[in-house]
Design an enzyme around this catalytic site. Structure first.
Site, PDB file in Angstrom:
ATOM      1  N   GLU A 204     -13.059  15.369   2.468  1.00  0.00           N
ATOM      2  CA  GLU A 204     -11.826  14.783   2.992  1.00  0.00           C
ATOM      3  C   GLU A 204     -11.754  14.876   4.512  1.00  0.00           C
ATOM      4  O   GLU A 204     -11.173  14.016   5.162  1.00  0.00           O
ATOM      5  CB  GLU A 204     -10.631  15.521   2.346  1.00  0.00           C
ATOM      6  CG  GLU A 204      -9.305  14.876   2.671  1.00  0.00           C
ATOM      7  CD  GLU A 204      -8.135  15.514   1.929  1.00  0.00           C
ATOM      8  OE1 GLU A 204      -8.354  16.134   0.868  1.00  0.00           O
ATOM      9  OE2 GLU A 204      -7.014  15.386   2.416  1.00  0.00           O
TER      10      GLU A 204
ATOM     11  N   ILE B 175      -4.666  12.152  -4.617  1.00  0.00           N
ATOM     12  CA  ILE B 175      -4.987  13.581  -4.506  1.00  0.00           C
ATOM     13  C   ILE B 175      -3.760  14.409  -4.863  1.00  0.00           C
ATOM     14  O   ILE B 175      -2.777  14.424  -4.115  1.00  0.00           O
ATOM     15  CB  ILE B 175      -5.381  13.924  -3.045  1.00  0.00           C
ATOM     16  CG1 ILE B 175      -6.454  12.964  -2.526  1.00  0.00           C
ATOM     17  CG2 ILE B 175      -5.820  15.367  -2.914  1.00  0.00           C
ATOM     18  CD1 ILE B 175      -6.646  13.043  -1.012  1.00  0.00           C
ATOM     19  N   GLY B 176      -3.798  15.115  -5.978  1.00  0.00           N
ATOM     20  CA  GLY B 176      -2.646  15.910  -6.412  1.00  0.00           C
ATOM     21  C   GLY B 176      -2.800  17.370  -6.028  1.00  0.00           C
ATOM     22  O   GLY B 176      -3.062  18.220  -6.898  1.00  0.00           O
TER      23      GLY B 176
ATOM     24  N   SER C  38      -0.343  10.508  -1.470  1.00  0.00           N
ATOM     25  CA  SER C  38      -0.615   9.190  -0.878  1.00  0.00           C
ATOM     26  C   SER C  38      -1.061   8.210  -1.961  1.00  0.00           C
ATOM     27  O   SER C  38      -1.964   8.504  -2.746  1.00  0.00           O
ATOM     28  CB  SER C  38      -1.736   9.289   0.157  1.00  0.00           C
ATOM     29  OG  SER C  38      -1.365  10.159   1.184  1.00  0.00           O
TER      30      SER C  38
ATOM     31  N   SER D 219      -0.765  19.017  -2.849  1.00  0.00           N
ATOM     32  CA  SER D 219       0.427  19.625  -2.245  1.00  0.00           C
ATOM     33  C   SER D 219       1.603  19.690  -3.216  1.00  0.00           C
ATOM     34  O   SER D 219       1.790  18.803  -4.051  1.00  0.00           O
ATOM     35  CB  SER D 219       0.864  18.829  -1.011  1.00  0.00           C
ATOM     36  OG  SER D 219      -0.189  18.741  -0.098  1.00  0.00           O
TER      37      SER D 219
END
Ligand SMILES: Cc1cc2nc3c(=O)[nH]c(=O)nc-3n(C[C@H](O)[C@H](O)[C@H](O)COP(=O)(O)OP(=O)(O)OC[C@H]3O[C@@H](n4cnc5c(N)ncnc54)[C@H](O)[C@@H]3O)c2cc1C
Length: 379
Positions: A248, A130-131, A165, A133
């Site tokens: 999520e 997941i890109g 992550s 932050s």
């Protein structure tokens, strides 16, 4: 006003048989799994087991068969996720692809993107991260600055993501980028599915307090990304990300991260525990059971096609508080004999170190409470 709407959790089919199947799979593979990895296990990895789940039809469960899925009901998927988490299975490699990236591609992706990624994800062989932050955009995601400029050759991407992550083990990152120069806040954002082996994309490790390399920074240095990597509509990234966050936040992973510790405690104290320990086990079990009912109800609301934004935020906030409090309560209750029990104390040490992160990932308590207040019309 109804604050928490209860939806009946009623998956089709033979649920006890499905649970038994997952438990048998875990029993057949758990021999080599490290004790510590049984907690917070949607962050621990076993590629062979991910492939086993793929072969068994337990990934991409709800997706169409033409993309490698199995067209099962979302609540059957919930049952499988719950069993895998409670059983301590290392499911981190495929977790994000199965939970959110695959569903997002199904909803917004092109036919080519679906054919490229979904069958491999459903086989437990293609992983995603997941890109979202960035160094100055975590809770305030609308501050994203990493940019993608459209050129005739492709998107030129520059900037940095952080806390990603599993990026070091993933094939692609669904990445939120500013595609409209000069745009502000949540306007002008888009999502690109970026293959992480693209020249100009560098993944660097961040080692956490437990000593584990779990998350990363991703740097984009003028990386050229194909134009057809755009997922959904240009400029609609914010709306798409909001849908992604609902997936999520709504699952059973939001209260089960410390579950292995409760199981280890019950095993360690045996059938006749001291009254204080018995009381603690009773309290933790009752809280967990309540959270489970709330989580199942939230999943049922999502499966029915409704948006459980407020319910998901409530379950995540209460669930994170529960899974963070558990190691501290267990630590305080242990006497010298129990503390000497090496398995229990090893697991306790691990969960104590990992637990501060539980309430950060996927939205902090302050952010969740803001969502709850807004949903209740209080702000
Ligand atoms: C284990 C873990 C895994 C993660 N994995 C990923 C991943 O895969 N991909 C990804 O993109 N991100 C990931 N993250 C990042 C995570 O989403 C962010 O850490 C989170 O959104 C908080 O952002 P931040 O760290 O920038 O903190 P900040 O936003 O700077 O917040 C710092 C503190 O200020 C508070 N705060 C912020 N804004 C407000 C406000 N308006 N009102 C009141 N209080 C406020 C916060 O609640 C927090 O306590 C992960 C984080 C962790 C811990």
């Amino acid at each position: 006003m109804q604050i928490f709407a209860i939806h009946p959790f009623d998956p089709p089919g033979d649920v006890p048989a499905l649970r038994a199947r997952v438990r048998a799979l875990i029993a057949g593979h758990e021999a080599g799994w490290p004790l510590e990895g049984r907690s917070n296990n949607w962050f621990t990895f076993d590629a062979a087991f991910s492939r086993v789940l793929g072969r068994e039809g337990l990934l991409g469960m709800t997706w169409p068969k033409r993309y490698g899925g199995h067209e099962r009901h979302p609540l059957e998927r919930y049952v499988v996720m719950e069993e895998l988490l409670a059983g301590g299975a290392p499911v981190g490699l495929h977790w994000i692809a199965d939970r959110q990236t695959g569903p997002l591609l199904l909803r917004y992706g092109t036919e080519n993107q679906r054919r490229k990624y979904l069958p491999g994800m459903a086989a437990g062989e293609i992983y995603a991260c997941i890109g979202l932050s960035e160094p100055n955009a975590g809770s305030d995601l609308a501050s994203v600055r990493t940019s993608a400029r459209k050129t005739p050759e492709g998107w030129r991407v520059n900037g940095q993501k952080v806390w990603t992550s599993g990026a070091h083990r993933s094939h692609a990152a669904l990445t939120l980028l500013r595609t409209e120069e000069g745009s502000q806040r949540n306007a002008g954002l888009s999502q690109l599915m970026i293959d992480l082996d693209t020249p100009g994309v560098t993944v660097r490790p961040i080692v956490d307090m437990t000593g584990t390399h779990h998350f990363n920074e991703i740097f984009f240095d003028d990386a050229l990304i194909p134009l057809d990597a755009l997922v959904g509509t240009e400029g609609e990234g914010w709306k798409q990300v909001t849908a992604e966050l609902a997936l999520e936040r709504s699952g059973p992973e939001r209260y089960l991260s410390s579950h292995a510790l409760l199981v280890a405690l019950i095993d360690a104290v045996g059938p006749d525990p001291a009254p204080a320990i018995a009381q603690l086990i009773g309290r933790l079990t009752a809280e967990m059971w309540t959270l489970r009912q709330m989580s199942m109800s939230t999943a049922a609301k999502l499966a029915a096609g409704d948006d459980p934004m407020v319910e998901a935020a409530i379950v995540k906030d209460l669930g994170n508080a529960f899974e963070q409090a558990m190691p501290r309560l267990v630590q305080a209750a242990l006497d010298a004999d129990l503390a000497a029990n090496s398995d229990l104390s090893r697991l306790l040490t691990w969960v104590l170190l990992a637990s501060p992160s539980f309430s950060l990932r996927g939205g902090t308590p302050e952010v969740l409470r803001g969502i709850i207040a807004k949903g209740l019309g209080l702000r």
